[in-house]
Design a protein around this motif. Structure first.
Motif, short mmCIF file in Angstrom:
data_model
loop_
_atom_site.label_atom_id
_atom_site.label_comp_id
_atom_site.label_asym_id
_atom_site.label_seq_id
_atom_site.Cartn_x
_atom_site.Cartn_y
_atom_site.Cartn_z
N VAL A 197 -7.51 6.02 -1.01
CA VAL A 197 -7.84 4.59 -0.92
C VAL A 197 -6.73 3.85 -0.17
N ALA A 198 -5.47 4.15 -0.50
CA ALA A 198 -4.35 3.50 0.19
C ALA A 198 -4.33 3.87 1.67
N ILE A 199 -4.62 5.13 1.98
CA ILE A 199 -4.65 5.56 3.38
C ILE A 199 -5.76 4.83 4.15
N CYS A 200 -6.92 4.72 3.55
CA CYS A 200 -8.03 4.01 4.20
C CYS A 200 -7.70 2.54 4.41
N ALA A 201 -7.04 1.93 3.42
CA ALA A 201 -6.66 0.53 3.56
C ALA A 201 -5.64 0.34 4.69
N LEU A 202 -4.67 1.25 4.79
CA LEU A 202 -3.70 1.19 5.90
C LEU A 202 -4.40 1.37 7.25
N THR A 203 -5.39 2.25 7.28
CA THR A 203 -6.14 2.45 8.52
C THR A 203 -6.88 1.19 8.93
N ILE A 204 -7.45 0.49 7.96
CA ILE A 204 -8.15 -0.75 8.26
C ILE A 204 -7.19 -1.78 8.85
N ILE A 205 -5.99 -1.89 8.28
CA ILE A 205 -5.01 -2.83 8.82
C ILE A 205 -4.66 -2.47 10.26
N GLY A 206 -4.46 -1.19 10.52
CA GLY A 206 -4.13 -0.76 11.88
C GLY A 206 -5.25 -1.04 12.86
N ILE A 207 -6.49 -0.82 12.45
CA ILE A 207 -7.64 -1.07 13.34
C ILE A 207 -7.76 -2.57 13.64
N LEU B 252 0.82 -1.21 0.00
CA LEU B 252 0.00 0.00 0.00
C LEU B 252 0.85 1.26 0.00
N GLY B 253 2.04 1.20 0.63
CA GLY B 253 2.95 2.35 0.56
C GLY B 253 3.39 2.63 -0.86
N TYR B 254 3.63 1.58 -1.62
CA TYR B 254 3.97 1.75 -3.03
C TYR B 254 2.80 2.35 -3.81
N MET B 255 1.58 1.96 -3.46
CA MET B 255 0.40 2.52 -4.12
C MET B 255 0.24 4.01 -3.77
N LEU B 256 0.64 4.38 -2.57
CA LEU B 256 0.64 5.80 -2.20
C LEU B 256 1.57 6.61 -3.11
N VAL B 257 2.78 6.10 -3.27
CA VAL B 257 3.75 6.79 -4.12
C VAL B 257 3.28 6.82 -5.56
N GLU B 258 2.73 5.71 -6.03
CA GLU B 258 2.25 5.65 -7.41
C GLU B 258 1.09 6.61 -7.63
#
Length: 280
Positions: free
Chosen positions: A245-255, A227-233
Motif C-alpha cells: 500500500v505504501a509503495i503504491c501510494a509513493l508511486t501515485i505521488i511520483g506519477i 509513507l516511508g515510515y509506514m513502509l518501515v512499520e
C-alpha cells in the motif's frame, strides 16, 4: 469529359473516407496501455495463487485493497500521504531552484565551473543514504532532513542539463541580439535562458521522480511520519500488504509529480514543434 471529372471528384472523397482508419493512433495507444494495465492487475490478483505463493510474501490485489481500506480508516493513511507529498513538493522546488541557479552561473562562467565542479561532483558521488542519518542527528525527526535529501538528489540532474544547454547556445543568435544593443541581462533572458528551457524541462522530468526517492530515503532512515515510515512499520509487523500500500501510494505521488512537469512543459514550450519535444 466534364462528367468524368465530376465523377472522379465525387468518388475521391468517398475513397478517402473509406480508407480512414476506424481507430486513431492515439486511441490504439490508450487501448494498448489499458489492456496492459488489466493484464497486470489480473496477474497480480490470481498469479500468486497459481504459483502457490504464500500471502505473507506476495499478497494479491484484493488483500492489498483491503489493507488500504483498513489503513485509510484507522492508520492515518491520508495524513502520511499528505506529509510525504508536501515533502516531495518542497524538496523538488528547492532542488530545482538551486539546480537552475548553479547551472546558469556555471554555464556562463567556465572559470567558476572549473573551480567548483570537483566539489559538486564529489557531493553527487557521495551516497545520499549516508547523509540522511547526519541530517536526522542535526535537525531531529522533522520534515527538514527528508526535504534536504530530496534537494541533494534533485539538484544534480537539473544543474547538468541547464549548464550544458547554456554552454551550447548558438553564438550567432547572441551576436544578432548584441547588434540590437541588447544588455547582458536581455541576452540571457531572450536567448540563453530560452534556449535552455527544453533541457531544463528534461531535467525536471527526471528530478520529479528522484524527489520521491529522496524523501522516501529520508523517511526510511529517520522518520516518524510519512509513507516511508509506514513502509518501515509494515516491515516490522510483517504486514506485506501494508508495504505494498505504501509503495503504491509513493508511486501515485511520483506519477502526479511527473504529470505536473509534463503539463507545465506543454504550457511553457508550446511554441516548439512537437517533433523536437520529448515524448511522455
Amino acid at each position: 469529359m466534364d462528367t468524368a471529372t465530376t465523377a472522379n471528384r465525387t468518388v475521391a472523397p468517398q475513397e478517402q473516407q473509406v480508407r480512414r482508419p476506424f481507430f486513431s493512433e492515439k486511441a490504439k495507444t490508450v487501448a494498448g496501455s489499458l489492456a496492459f494495465l488489466v493484464f497486470f492487475l489480473v496477474a497480480w490478483q490470481w498469479g500468486p495463487g497459481w504459483i502457490g505463493m504464500p500471502e505473507f510474501i506476495l499478497p494479491n490485489l484484493t488483500a492489498v485493497i483491503k489493507e488500504a481500506g483498513v489503513m485509510w480508516t484507522s492508520g492515518n493513511l491520508l495524513q502520511h500521504f499528505g506529509i510525504t507529498a508536501l515533502e516531495v513538493v518542497f524538496g523538488f522546488l528547492l532542488g530545482a531552484l538551486l539546480g537552475i541557479g548553479c547551472g546558469v552561473v556555471l554555464g556562463l562562467s567556465p572559470r567558476t565551473e572549473a573551480m567548483l565542479s570537483p566539489y559538486i561532483l564529489a557531493l553527487q558521488i557521495a551516497p545520499k543514504v549516508a547523509f540522511a542519518p547526519l541530517f536526522v542527528m542535526w535537525l531531529g525527526y522533522t520534515v527538514y532532513p527528508k526535504i534536504i535529501v530530496a534537494v541533494l538528489i534533485v539538484f544534480f540532474p537539473i544543474m547538468i542539463n541547464v549548464l550544458s544547454a547554456v554552454r551550447t547556445v548558438d553564438p550567432d543568435m547572441i551576436n544578432l541580439v548584441r547588434t540590437l544593443n541588447a544588455s547582458r541581462f536581455q541576452i540571457f533572458r531572450l536567448v540563453e535562458f530560452r534556449s535552455a528551457m527544453p533541457a531544463l524541462f528534461s531535467g525536471l522530468r527526471i528530478a520529479s521522480t528522484l524527489s520521491v526517492i529522496g524523501v522516501t530515503v529520508g523517511e526510511l532512515v529517520g522518520g516518524n511520519k510519512g509513507l516511508g515510515y509506514m513502509l518501515v512499520e509494515g516491515e516490522g509487523q510483517g504486514n506485506t500488504a501494508a508495504v505494498f500500500v505504501a509503495i503504491c501510494a509513493l508511486t501515485i505521488i511520483g506519477i502526479v509529480a511527473y504529470g505536473a512537469v509534463v503539463w507545465a512543459e506543454r504550457r511553457v514550450l508550446h511554441y516548439i514543434p512537437k517533433a523536437t519535444t520529448t515524448t511522455v
